[in-house]
Write an enzyme that holds these catalytic residues in place. Structure first.
Site, PDB file in Angstrom:
ATOM      1  N   ASP A  18      -5.113  -3.620   1.396  1.00 42.81           N
ATOM      2  CA  ASP A  18      -4.972  -3.288   2.810  1.00 42.81           C
ATOM      3  C   ASP A  18      -3.735  -2.420   3.062  1.00 42.81           C
ATOM      4  O   ASP A  18      -2.746  -2.513   2.340  1.00 42.81           O
ATOM      5  CB  ASP A  18      -4.809  -4.562   3.647  1.00 42.81           C
ATOM      6  CG  ASP A  18      -6.078  -5.406   3.692  1.00 42.81           C
ATOM      7  OD1 ASP A  18      -7.077  -5.031   3.047  1.00 42.81           O
ATOM      8  OD2 ASP A  18      -6.057  -6.452   4.364  1.00 42.81           O
ATOM      9  N   HIS A  76      -2.065  -5.822  -0.909  1.00 41.01           N
ATOM     10  CA  HIS A  76      -1.657  -4.763   0.014  1.00 41.01           C
ATOM     11  C   HIS A  76      -0.991  -3.631  -0.768  1.00 41.01           C
ATOM     12  O   HIS A  76      -0.063  -3.890  -1.555  1.00 41.01           O
ATOM     13  CB  HIS A  76      -0.663  -5.292   1.054  1.00 41.01           C
ATOM     14  CG  HIS A  76      -1.248  -6.303   1.980  1.00 41.01           C
ATOM     15  ND1 HIS A  76      -1.454  -7.614   1.601  1.00 41.01           N
ATOM     16  CD2 HIS A  76      -1.683  -6.197   3.270  1.00 41.01           C
ATOM     17  CE1 HIS A  76      -1.995  -8.273   2.627  1.00 41.01           C
ATOM     18  NE2 HIS A  76      -2.140  -7.441   3.639  1.00 41.01           N
TER      19      HIS A  76
END
Length: 216
Positions: free
Chosen positions: A36, A186
């Site tokens: 992400d 992430h």
């Protein structure tokens, strides 16, 4: 807040929101890595190089503003054969945003994705992940009605949390992952220390156990 979020998504939560995708149904040794918040200079490129070493595919939930700032990295993700998902234009909190504004923000990002994808060979899958996992039932229903697949997760690495050690980040994944798990990393500056420690070890660990890494 993080203290109340489990590493492994409870089965009850998956049953309460059955229209969201929490894991992939699989009897095979398959894992679905997701990243992400990118594209992020240097960090996303490092992730791509690391995945390539293990012939691993993944799904990148990109922020629209970051795509516009770093289009070359976005194209690198596509060229490497990974999937792309929508993560809003500027990491919006769904619980604090009016539904109409939220939908406009998602649509703006989707327009960016479609403009930047050079040709149809890459395809557009309409994958969406809400930042922070925050999405109201109304927002979710509207997005599903617009043919988005809302991708949540089965296992959180907590790589963004600076209060946990890089070893704990790794153990979160190796200790909770099962066939079909969707795992959250992430490719961001904030998460880079833990993520860059854990990702190669996750790839090595599960490769040795006979797992493959697939894109959604």
């Amino acid at each position: 807040m993080d203290a109340f979020i489990p590493v492994k998504t409870p089965l009850l939560l998956k049953k309460v929101f059955p229209n969201y995708i929490w894991n992939m149904v699989s009897n095979s040794k398959e894992i679905y890595l997701t990243f992400d918040d990118g594209p992020t200079p240097e960090i996303t490129n490092w992730v791509l190089d690391t995945l390539k070493e293990y012939k691993a595919k993944a799904t990148f939930f990109c922020i629209g503003n970051n795509i516009e700032k770093h289009p070359d990295i976005f194209l690198d993700i596509l060229a490497a054969g990974h999937s792309i998902g929508n993560h809003t234009y500027n990491h919006l909190k769904g619980w604090k945003t009016k539904t109409a504004d939220y939908l406009k923000n998602v649509s703006k990002t989707q327009d960016v994705i479609e403009r930047k994808i050079p040709n149809s060979e890459f395809g557009i899958k309409n994958l969406f992940r809400p930042p922070y996992g925050q999405i109201t039932p109304k927002q979710g229903k509207k997005l599903i009605g617009l043919d988005y697949k809302i991708i949540m997760w089965d296992v959180l690495s907590f790589d963004w949390n600076k209060k946990i050690s890089k070893e704990a980040c790794l153990n979160n994944i190796t200790g909770k992952t099962t066939n079909g798990s969707i795992i959250v990393f992430h490719d961001s500056v904030k998460a880079s220390k833990n993520m860059q420690y854990a990702l190669p070890k996750v790839l090595k660990h599960f490769s040795m156990l006979g797992y493959s890494f697939k894109a959604i």
